[in-house]
Design a protein around this motif. Structure first.
Motif, PDB file in Angstrom:
ATOM      1  N   UNK A   1     -21.335  -0.243  19.840  1.00 35.00           N
ATOM      2  CA  UNK A   1     -22.769  -0.473  19.892  1.00 35.00           C
ATOM      3  C   UNK A   1     -23.278  -0.929  18.530  1.00 35.00           C
ATOM      4  N   UNK A   2     -24.243  -1.847  18.548  1.00 36.61           N
ATOM      5  CA  UNK A   2     -24.876  -2.256  17.299  1.00 36.61           C
ATOM      6  C   UNK A   2     -25.288  -3.712  17.348  1.00 36.61           C
TER       7      UNK A   2
ATOM      8  N   UNK B   1     -29.737   0.006  14.112  1.00 37.06           N
ATOM      9  CA  UNK B   1     -28.587   0.426  14.933  1.00 37.06           C
ATOM     10  C   UNK B   1     -28.529   1.944  15.063  1.00 37.06           C
ATOM     11  N   UNK B   2     -29.081   2.627  14.055  1.00 34.65           N
ATOM     12  CA  UNK B   2     -29.101   4.093  14.107  1.00 34.65           C
ATOM     13  C   UNK B   2     -29.795   4.541  15.392  1.00 34.65           C
ATOM     14  N   UNK B   3     -30.925   3.877  15.698  1.00 39.67           N
ATOM     15  CA  UNK B   3     -31.672   4.269  16.895  1.00 39.67           C
ATOM     16  C   UNK B   3     -30.943   3.840  18.168  1.00 39.67           C
ATOM     17  N   UNK B   4     -30.356   2.654  18.133  1.00 39.06           N
ATOM     18  CA  UNK B   4     -29.590   2.189  19.307  1.00 39.06           C
ATOM     19  C   UNK B   4     -28.479   3.170  19.637  1.00 39.06           C
ATOM     20  N   UNK B   5     -27.767   3.574  18.597  1.00 43.07           N
ATOM     21  CA  UNK B   5     -26.665   4.505  18.793  1.00 43.07           C
ATOM     22  C   UNK B   5     -27.173   5.872  19.243  1.00 43.07           C
TER      23      UNK B   5
ATOM     24  N   UNK C   1     -27.702   9.791  23.362  1.00 43.71           N
ATOM     25  CA  UNK C   1     -28.675  10.577  24.122  1.00 43.71           C
ATOM     26  C   UNK C   1     -28.403  10.410  25.626  1.00 43.71           C
ATOM     27  N   UNK C   2     -28.263   9.163  26.064  1.00 43.78           N
ATOM     28  CA  UNK C   2     -27.976   8.916  27.490  1.00 43.78           C
ATOM     29  C   UNK C   2     -26.677   9.590  27.894  1.00 43.78           C
TER      30      UNK C   2
ATOM     31  N   UNK D   1     -21.200   7.494  12.201  1.00 40.93           N
ATOM     32  CA  UNK D   1     -21.494   7.550  13.636  1.00 40.93           C
ATOM     33  C   UNK D   1     -21.046   8.884  14.248  1.00 40.93           C
ATOM     34  N   UNK D   2     -19.962   9.443  13.714  1.00 39.10           N
ATOM     35  CA  UNK D   2     -19.515  10.723  14.244  1.00 39.10           C
ATOM     36  C   UNK D   2     -20.581  11.798  14.030  1.00 39.10           C
ATOM     37  N   UNK D   3     -21.175  11.783  12.840  1.00 33.13           N
ATOM     38  CA  UNK D   3     -22.231  12.752  12.552  1.00 33.13           C
ATOM     39  C   UNK D   3     -23.416  12.547  13.503  1.00 33.13           C
ATOM     40  N   UNK D   4     -23.782  11.289  13.722  1.00 31.58           N
ATOM     41  CA  UNK D   4     -24.911  10.997  14.607  1.00 31.58           C
ATOM     42  C   UNK D   4     -24.609  11.488  16.030  1.00 31.58           C
ATOM     43  N   UNK D   5     -23.387  11.273  16.451  1.00 25.93           N
ATOM     44  CA  UNK D   5     -22.979  11.720  17.786  1.00 25.93           C
ATOM     45  C   UNK D   5     -23.143  13.238  17.905  1.00 25.93           C
ATOM     46  N   UNK D   6     -22.673  13.965  16.886  1.00 25.12           N
ATOM     47  CA  UNK D   6     -22.794  15.424  16.911  1.00 25.12           C
ATOM     48  C   UNK D   6     -24.248  15.860  16.895  1.00 25.12           C
ATOM     49  N   UNK D   7     -25.035  15.167  16.080  1.00 26.71           N
ATOM     50  CA  UNK D   7     -26.458  15.505  15.982  1.00 26.71           C
ATOM     51  C   UNK D   7     -27.122  15.317  17.348  1.00 26.71           C
TER      52      UNK D   7
END
Ligand SMILES: Nc1ncnc2c1ncn2[C@@H]1O[C@H](COP(=O)(O)OP(=O)(O)OP(=O)(O)O)[C@@H](O)[C@H]1O
Ligand SMILES: [Mg+2]
Length: 477
Positions: free
Chosen positions: A149-150, A325-329, A334-335, A365-371
């Motif tokens: 994604x991005x 891209x932060x928001x896209x990811x 989220x989905x 991205x891993x951190x964002x996924x966990x968050x």
């Protein structure tokens, strides 16, 4: 409409010439291609050279028996259906044959229909397996690059480069911080290549003890070291005709780097303790999150190996350089977690968006996924609220406390301990001395936290709140 996939021949092993002739006739009439041989040894040799969709073998043969052949096939081609026929059928033997992995057992003489029926089932199964593999490969083609994604210019260029480089045999080096998607890129490169139906072997060089990595990669001969009870085929042999992904290559020892270099130069290698030169055809993808140039400077990584690997370089950018891209990811994750947890969270609130955009994302991205996983668990409204996101404040402090601070007095160890003590204490205070939340925020286990509190002599006052369950999403003021 789908065209039926071609069926490879059937292998028939029987030492009676008449049996071979009559089975060939029956099968040819039914539209099957047959290779008939009179010994298990010959059959085994053919199996190594050609593709078959099933094997039918007589139980009693001159040399190696049908049962032994069955055993060999189970080890080398576990998917291959084997049917045993025999003139000396007993219920006990039948049970043993099925237990040993035969799909069926027929007593001679048998009706041609009986045999044809069993063969038809195997043919059908083979077609299904092939179709599934083909579907997976097709799906991979559309799916895998889409998965990255991005829409930032760098990510678009990266996807484009994957499409261009994947079909070639070029060696690829992927350099990027932890969590930037290196594994995803490697997988996409394989799935979009001509080798996609062949094996994709991934080795994490940092996860395997140095002493075992060489034998893992290149195999070993029996008795080559204590514990080498059997000959072992290396992963590069398993990857023959496919792709091998060496993850965390920056952690490979220098002696092994030399061996890898030779392998890259001409595709040859020897097993540990062996002297036979072997050769395979594999495509190599390597990745590391270490600063490889620095590692070369420190003499930890061979410069010649770097140049060999560095035919095409991928550089997935850190998340903080990817803008929106932060928001896209975040919405993508989220989905994903919304479906997994069966919640109905529709979007990110404005506040949450701002908080996400302001964060530095050291874990990418891993951190964002966990968050986002955590946020979906905590959120009870239809929008992710900023309160369901972690308090990034401490991480920001951690970053600011980096190189810009004046150098501390005393040894490195003392300074680190001081800093650690300070950080733990502040986090504990922030969470009203709740161990669970503190450990969670610091990304360590409660056990590890308690150990550190003890080791660093941190005064926790009377007692800390051990019992409080999962965080509620409301941070204490
Ligand atoms: N562009 C992206 N789109 C969607 N998911 C991504 C993207 N980049 C990374 N991810 C996801 O983020 C996680 C981490 O990615 P990955 O494991 O590929 O990172 P890495 O660079 O190999 O990290 P490390 O160096 O720590 O091994 C994975 O769950 C991956 O699916
Ligand atoms: Mg990785």
């Amino acid at each position: 409409m789908s065209v039926p996939l071609p069926l490879p021949p059937l292998l028939f092993v029987d030492d009676e010439r008449n049996m071979r002739l009559s089975l060939e006739t029956i099968m040819a009439d039914a539209g099957y291609d047959v290779r008939a041989v009179e010994s298990a040894e010959e059959g085994f040799k053919l199996l190594r050279q050609n593709d078959f969709f099933m094997v039918i073998t007589d139980a009693r043969l001159g040399g190696m028996s049908g049962y032994e052949l069955l055993k060999q096939i189970r080890t080398h081609w576990p998917q291959m259906p084997v049917l045993i026929i025999t003139a000396y059928a007993t219920p006990k033997l039948a049970v043993e044959a099925i237990k040993a992995g035969a799909i069926d057992y027929l007593a001679k003489p048998f009706e041609p229909e009986e045999l044809l029926h069993a063969v038809e089932r195997c043919a059908e199964r083979h077609r299904l397996l092939l179709e599934n593999a083909a579907l997976r490969a097709q799906a991979g083609e559309i799916y895998r690059v889409d998965q990255i994604i991005g829409e930032s210019p760098k990510m678009k260029a990266l996807r484009q480069l994957i499409q261009t480089v994947a079909p070639t045999n070029a060696t690829v080096l992927i350099l990027g911080e932890s969590g930037t998607g290196k594994e995803l890129i490697a997988g996409a490169l394989h799935c979009l290549s001509q080798r996609r139906d062949q094996s994709y072997i991934r080795i994490n060089c940092a996860a395997i003890p140095e002493t075992l990595l060489e034998s893992e990669l290149f195999g070993h001969e029996k008795g080559s070291f204590t514990g080498a009870l059997r000959q072992k085929v290396g992963r590069v042999e398993e990857a023959n005709h496919g792709t091998i992904f060496l993850d965390e290559i920056g952690d490979m020892s220098r002696p092994l780097q030399a061996k890898l270099l030779r392998f890259l130069e001409d595709g040859t290698f020897t097993r540990v303790g062996g002297n036979q030169e072997l050769r395979v055809d594999v495509r190599l993808i390597a990745a590391t999150n270490r600063d490889i140039i620095k590692a070369i400077g420190l003499n930890q990584f061979r410069e010649d190996l770097f140049h060999r690997l560095n035919v095409v370089q991928f550089h997935p950018p850190p998340l903080r350089e990817r803008g929106q891209d932060i928001l896209l990811l975040a919405e993508h994750f989220l989905r994903h977690f919304d479906v997994v947890t069966n919640k109905a969270i529709k979007r990110l609130s404005r506040g949450a968006q701002q908080k996400l955009l302001a964060h530095h994302w050291p874990g990418n991205v891993r951190e964002l996924r966990n968050v986002m996983e955590r946020a979906v668990i905590l959120e009870s409204s239809a929008e992710v609220q900023p309160e369901s996101l972690p308090d990034f404040h401490l991480e920001t402090l951690l970053r600011k406390a980096g190189p810009s601070q004046p150098p501390a007095e005393g040894s490195l160890e003392d300074s680190l301990a001081n800093y650690e003590r300070e950080l733990i204490l502040r986090t504990l205070e922030h969470h009203s001395f709740n161990l669970h939340k503190t450990a969670d925020q610091l990304g360590i286990s409660r056990h590890a936290l308690r150990y550190r509190i003890h080791r660093l002599n941190i005064d926790t006052g009377e007692s800390f709140d051990e019992e409080a369950a999962l965080p509620t999403g409301k941070e204490p003021a």
